[in-house]
Design a protein around this motif. Structure first.
Motif, PDB file in Angstrom:
ATOM      1  N   LEU A 112      -2.205   6.592  -5.093  1.00  0.00           N
ATOM      2  CA  LEU A 112      -2.579   5.176  -4.995  1.00  0.00           C
ATOM      3  C   LEU A 112      -1.429   4.255  -5.392  1.00  0.00           C
ATOM      4  O   LEU A 112      -0.699   4.520  -6.355  1.00  0.00           O
ATOM      5  N   ILE A 113      -1.290   3.183  -4.656  1.00  0.00           N
ATOM      6  CA  ILE A 113      -0.260   2.176  -4.925  1.00  0.00           C
ATOM      7  C   ILE A 113      -0.774   1.197  -5.971  1.00  0.00           C
ATOM      8  O   ILE A 113      -1.910   0.721  -5.890  1.00  0.00           O
ATOM      9  N   THR A 114       0.062   0.903  -6.931  1.00  0.00           N
ATOM     10  CA  THR A 114      -0.293  -0.067  -7.969  1.00  0.00           C
ATOM     11  C   THR A 114      -0.180  -1.476  -7.381  1.00  0.00           C
ATOM     12  O   THR A 114       0.786  -1.774  -6.673  1.00  0.00           O
ATOM     13  N   PRO A 115      -1.146  -2.370  -7.654  1.00  0.00           N
ATOM     14  CA  PRO A 115      -1.038  -3.749  -7.161  1.00  0.00           C
ATOM     15  C   PRO A 115       0.308  -4.369  -7.520  1.00  0.00           C
ATOM     16  O   PRO A 115       0.776  -4.257  -8.650  1.00  0.00           O
ATOM     17  N   GLY A 116       0.958  -4.970  -6.511  1.00  0.00           N
ATOM     18  CA  GLY A 116       2.271  -5.591  -6.680  1.00  0.00           C
ATOM     19  C   GLY A 116       3.427  -4.688  -6.289  1.00  0.00           C
ATOM     20  O   GLY A 116       4.555  -5.153  -6.190  1.00  0.00           O
ATOM     21  N   ASP A 117       3.145  -3.387  -6.059  1.00  0.00           N
ATOM     22  CA  ASP A 117       4.216  -2.430  -5.770  1.00  0.00           C
ATOM     23  C   ASP A 117       4.315  -2.036  -4.296  1.00  0.00           C
ATOM     24  O   ASP A 117       5.059  -1.120  -3.946  1.00  0.00           O
ATOM     25  N   LEU A 118       3.599  -2.705  -3.431  1.00  0.00           N
ATOM     26  CA  LEU A 118       3.612  -2.371  -2.005  1.00  0.00           C
ATOM     27  C   LEU A 118       4.928  -2.822  -1.368  1.00  0.00           C
ATOM     28  O   LEU A 118       5.319  -3.977  -1.480  1.00  0.00           O
ATOM     29  N   ASN A 119       5.646  -1.888  -0.713  1.00  0.00           N
ATOM     30  CA  ASN A 119       6.883  -2.221   0.006  1.00  0.00           C
ATOM     31  C   ASN A 119       6.597  -2.670   1.436  1.00  0.00           C
ATOM     32  O   ASN A 119       7.181  -3.645   1.911  1.00  0.00           O
ATOM     33  N   LEU A 120       5.723  -1.924   2.123  1.00  0.00           N
ATOM     34  CA  LEU A 120       5.500  -2.144   3.546  1.00  0.00           C
ATOM     35  C   LEU A 120       4.019  -2.038   3.883  1.00  0.00           C
ATOM     36  O   LEU A 120       3.370  -1.047   3.554  1.00  0.00           O
ATOM     37  N   ALA A 121       3.510  -3.071   4.531  1.00  0.00           N
ATOM     38  CA  ALA A 121       2.154  -3.040   5.075  1.00  0.00           C
ATOM     39  C   ALA A 121       2.274  -2.940   6.592  1.00  0.00           C
ATOM     40  O   ALA A 121       2.887  -3.801   7.226  1.00  0.00           O
ATOM     41  N   LEU A 122       1.721  -1.875   7.146  1.00  0.00           N
ATOM     42  CA  LEU A 122       1.752  -1.657   8.593  1.00  0.00           C
ATOM     43  C   LEU A 122       0.314  -1.788   9.082  1.00  0.00           C
ATOM     44  O   LEU A 122      -0.509  -0.896   8.854  1.00  0.00           O
ATOM     45  N   ALA A 123      -0.002  -2.912   9.705  1.00  0.00           N
ATOM     46  CA  ALA A 123      -1.375  -3.191  10.133  1.00  0.00           C
ATOM     47  C   ALA A 123      -1.493  -3.072  11.651  1.00  0.00           C
ATOM     48  O   ALA A 123      -0.813  -3.794  12.383  1.00  0.00           O
ATOM     49  N   LEU A 124      -2.344  -2.163  12.106  1.00  0.00           N
ATOM     50  CA  LEU A 124      -2.544  -1.975  13.548  1.00  0.00           C
ATOM     51  C   LEU A 124      -3.577  -2.931  14.116  1.00  0.00           C
ATOM     52  O   LEU A 124      -3.694  -3.073  15.326  1.00  0.00           O
ATOM     53  N   GLU A 125      -4.339  -3.570  13.239  1.00  0.00           N
ATOM     54  CA  GLU A 125      -5.293  -4.612  13.624  1.00  0.00           C
ATOM     55  C   GLU A 125      -5.026  -5.780  12.690  1.00  0.00           C
ATOM     56  O   GLU A 125      -4.982  -5.598  11.472  1.00  0.00           O
ATOM     57  N   SER A 126      -4.792  -6.952  13.242  1.00  0.00           N
ATOM     58  CA  SER A 126      -4.228  -8.032  12.421  1.00  0.00           C
ATOM     59  C   SER A 126      -5.109  -8.456  11.251  1.00  0.00           C
ATOM     60  O   SER A 126      -4.603  -8.700  10.152  1.00  0.00           O
ATOM     61  N   GLN A 127      -6.425  -8.530  11.441  1.00  0.00           N
ATOM     62  CA  GLN A 127      -7.293  -8.943  10.338  1.00  0.00           C
ATOM     63  C   GLN A 127      -7.243  -7.953   9.181  1.00  0.00           C
ATOM     64  O   GLN A 127      -7.383  -8.332   8.020  1.00  0.00           O
ATOM     65  N   GLU A 128      -7.028  -6.681   9.514  1.00  0.00           N
ATOM     66  CA  GLU A 128      -6.993  -5.646   8.481  1.00  0.00           C
ATOM     67  C   GLU A 128      -5.750  -5.768   7.594  1.00  0.00           C
ATOM     68  O   GLU A 128      -5.693  -5.172   6.515  1.00  0.00           O
ATOM     69  N   ALA A 129      -4.753  -6.534   8.034  1.00  0.00           N
ATOM     70  CA  ALA A 129      -3.577  -6.778   7.179  1.00  0.00           C
ATOM     71  C   ALA A 129      -3.999  -7.436   5.870  1.00  0.00           C
ATOM     72  O   ALA A 129      -3.354  -7.237   4.830  1.00  0.00           O
ATOM     73  N   LEU A 130      -5.079  -8.195   5.911  1.00  0.00           N
ATOM     74  CA  LEU A 130      -5.550  -8.899   4.714  1.00  0.00           C
ATOM     75  C   LEU A 130      -5.997  -7.920   3.634  1.00  0.00           C
ATOM     76  O   LEU A 130      -5.969  -8.248   2.444  1.00  0.00           O
ATOM     77  N   THR A 131      -6.402  -6.699   4.025  1.00  0.00           N
ATOM     78  CA  THR A 131      -6.849  -5.718   3.031  1.00  0.00           C
ATOM     79  C   THR A 131      -5.684  -5.190   2.194  1.00  0.00           C
ATOM     80  O   THR A 131      -5.895  -4.565   1.166  1.00  0.00           O
ATOM     81  N   TYR A 144      -2.272  -5.562  -2.985  1.00  0.00           N
ATOM     82  CA  TYR A 144      -1.227  -4.644  -3.438  1.00  0.00           C
ATOM     83  C   TYR A 144       0.174  -5.221  -3.216  1.00  0.00           C
ATOM     84  O   TYR A 144       1.164  -4.612  -3.594  1.00  0.00           O
ATOM     85  N   ALA A 145       0.244  -6.391  -2.597  1.00  0.00           N
ATOM     86  CA  ALA A 145       1.519  -6.957  -2.148  1.00  0.00           C
ATOM     87  C   ALA A 145       2.154  -7.878  -3.190  1.00  0.00           C
ATOM     88  O   ALA A 145       1.516  -8.324  -4.142  1.00  0.00           O
ATOM     89  N   SER A 146       3.440  -8.154  -2.952  1.00  0.00           N
ATOM     90  CA  SER A 146       4.195  -9.135  -3.732  1.00  0.00           C
ATOM     91  C   SER A 146       5.048  -9.918  -2.741  1.00  0.00           C
ATOM     92  O   SER A 146       5.006  -9.662  -1.538  1.00  0.00           O
ATOM     93  N   GLU A 147       5.864 -10.831  -3.247  1.00  0.00           N
ATOM     94  CA  GLU A 147       6.732 -11.608  -2.361  1.00  0.00           C
ATOM     95  C   GLU A 147       7.782 -10.727  -1.684  1.00  0.00           C
ATOM     96  O   GLU A 147       8.375 -11.120  -0.680  1.00  0.00           O
ATOM     97  N   GLU A 148       7.993  -9.516  -2.193  1.00  0.00           N
ATOM     98  CA  GLU A 148       8.957  -8.585  -1.610  1.00  0.00           C
ATOM     99  C   GLU A 148       8.354  -7.740  -0.488  1.00  0.00           C
ATOM    100  O   GLU A 148       9.074  -7.079   0.254  1.00  0.00           O
ATOM    101  N   THR A 149       7.046  -7.718  -0.377  1.00  0.00           N
ATOM    102  CA  THR A 149       6.365  -6.883   0.621  1.00  0.00           C
ATOM    103  C   THR A 149       6.616  -7.405   2.021  1.00  0.00           C
ATOM    104  O   THR A 149       6.523  -8.617   2.269  1.00  0.00           O
ATOM    105  N   GLU A 150       6.929  -6.502   2.951  1.00  0.00           N
ATOM    106  CA  GLU A 150       7.017  -6.900   4.353  1.00  0.00           C
ATOM    107  C   GLU A 150       5.739  -6.461   5.061  1.00  0.00           C
ATOM    108  O   GLU A 150       5.293  -5.327   4.914  1.00  0.00           O
ATOM    109  N   PHE A 151       5.171  -7.380   5.826  1.00  0.00           N
ATOM    110  CA  PHE A 151       3.990  -7.115   6.640  1.00  0.00           C
ATOM    111  C   PHE A 151       4.407  -7.026   8.100  1.00  0.00           C
ATOM    112  O   PHE A 151       4.893  -8.010   8.668  1.00  0.00           O
ATOM    113  N   LEU A 152       4.245  -5.860   8.701  1.00  0.00           N
ATOM    114  CA  LEU A 152       4.448  -5.686  10.143  1.00  0.00           C
ATOM    115  C   LEU A 152       3.065  -5.550  10.751  1.00  0.00           C
ATOM    116  O   LEU A 152       2.334  -4.589  10.487  1.00  0.00           O
ATOM    117  N   ILE A 153       2.700  -6.545  11.566  1.00  0.00           N
ATOM    118  CA  ILE A 153       1.314  -6.682  11.997  1.00  0.00           C
ATOM    119  C   ILE A 153       1.210  -6.656  13.520  1.00  0.00           C
ATOM    120  O   ILE A 153       1.822  -7.470  14.216  1.00  0.00           O
TER     121      ILE A 153
END
Length: 197
Positions: free
Chosen positions: A67-86, A90-99
């Motif tokens: 499990l990823i600790t909240p704030g430690d997410l490097n990359l969010a890869l969302a195959l459905e755009s609304q699901e990126a919100l989930t 776990y994200a921070s200002e350093e997290t990249e979201f590819l949606i």
């Protein structure tokens, strides 16, 4: 993951039927081929068709928890755009979201692509909306390889410290032979996708 001493904390988000479990298995094969540790956890949701799916993927040395600790997410890869919100918790200002700009009705709340981007911008400016499903439907007459396209795009954006050839080997280990060529081509398309820099 800049080198093998570092960790990559990645989340895969989407809906059942988009191949998220297969993508997770491909990532596991990559780790095995490269000699780094791999942990994953389908945190919540159901991988049946249409259900919300959210998977934690961690690679590197000495990965203790899947499990990823909240704030430690490097990359969010969302195959459905609304699901990126989930992934947001776990994200921070350093997290990249590819949606993937693809949307389908889900059990969760409904939000347009524009609303999704606005909400995520409160967390990180590193947001890329990619027409992966649209491109794959045009090229292959199916959107099922959109996830592999997105992996290729993530590789282009330097999220993986793997030799590109390992992706081909991981695909061959995890995916039935009759689909090898299509998946390898989808990865190449993502790798060469210019889109937003």
């Amino acid at each position: 993951m800049d080198n093998k001493s570092e960790k990559l904390n990645m989340m895969l988000a989407g809906v059942g039927g988009q191949g998220l479990i297969t993508l997770t298995q491909v990532m596991g094969q990559l780790a095995l081929l490269d000699g780094v540790e791999f942990r994953s956890s389908e945190l919540h949701g159901l991988s049946q068709r249409g259900g919300s799916v959210n998977i934690h993927v961690r690679l590197g040395k000495k990965i203790n928890s899947p499990l990823i600790t909240p704030g430690d997410l490097n990359l969010a890869l969302a195959l459905e755009s609304q699901e990126a919100l989930t992934c947001a918790q776990y994200a921070s200002e350093e997290t990249e979201f590819l949606i993937n700009e693809y949307q389908t009705p889900t059990l969760s709340e409904s939000a347009s692509n524009k609303e999704v981007m606005e909400r995520l911008r409160d967390i990180s400016d590193r947001l890329k909306l990619v027409p992966a499903t649209k491109i794959c439907k045009r090229e292959f007459d199916t959107g099922v390889v959109a996830g592999v396209f997105m992996l290729g795009y993530a590789f282009r954006r330097d999220h993986f410290d793997f030799n590109q050839e390992l992706f081909s080997k991981a695909i061959e280990r995890q995916i039935p032979e009759k689909y090898w060529e299509m998946n390898k081509e989808a990865f190449e398309l993502g790798l060469n996708y210019k889109g937003q820099k």
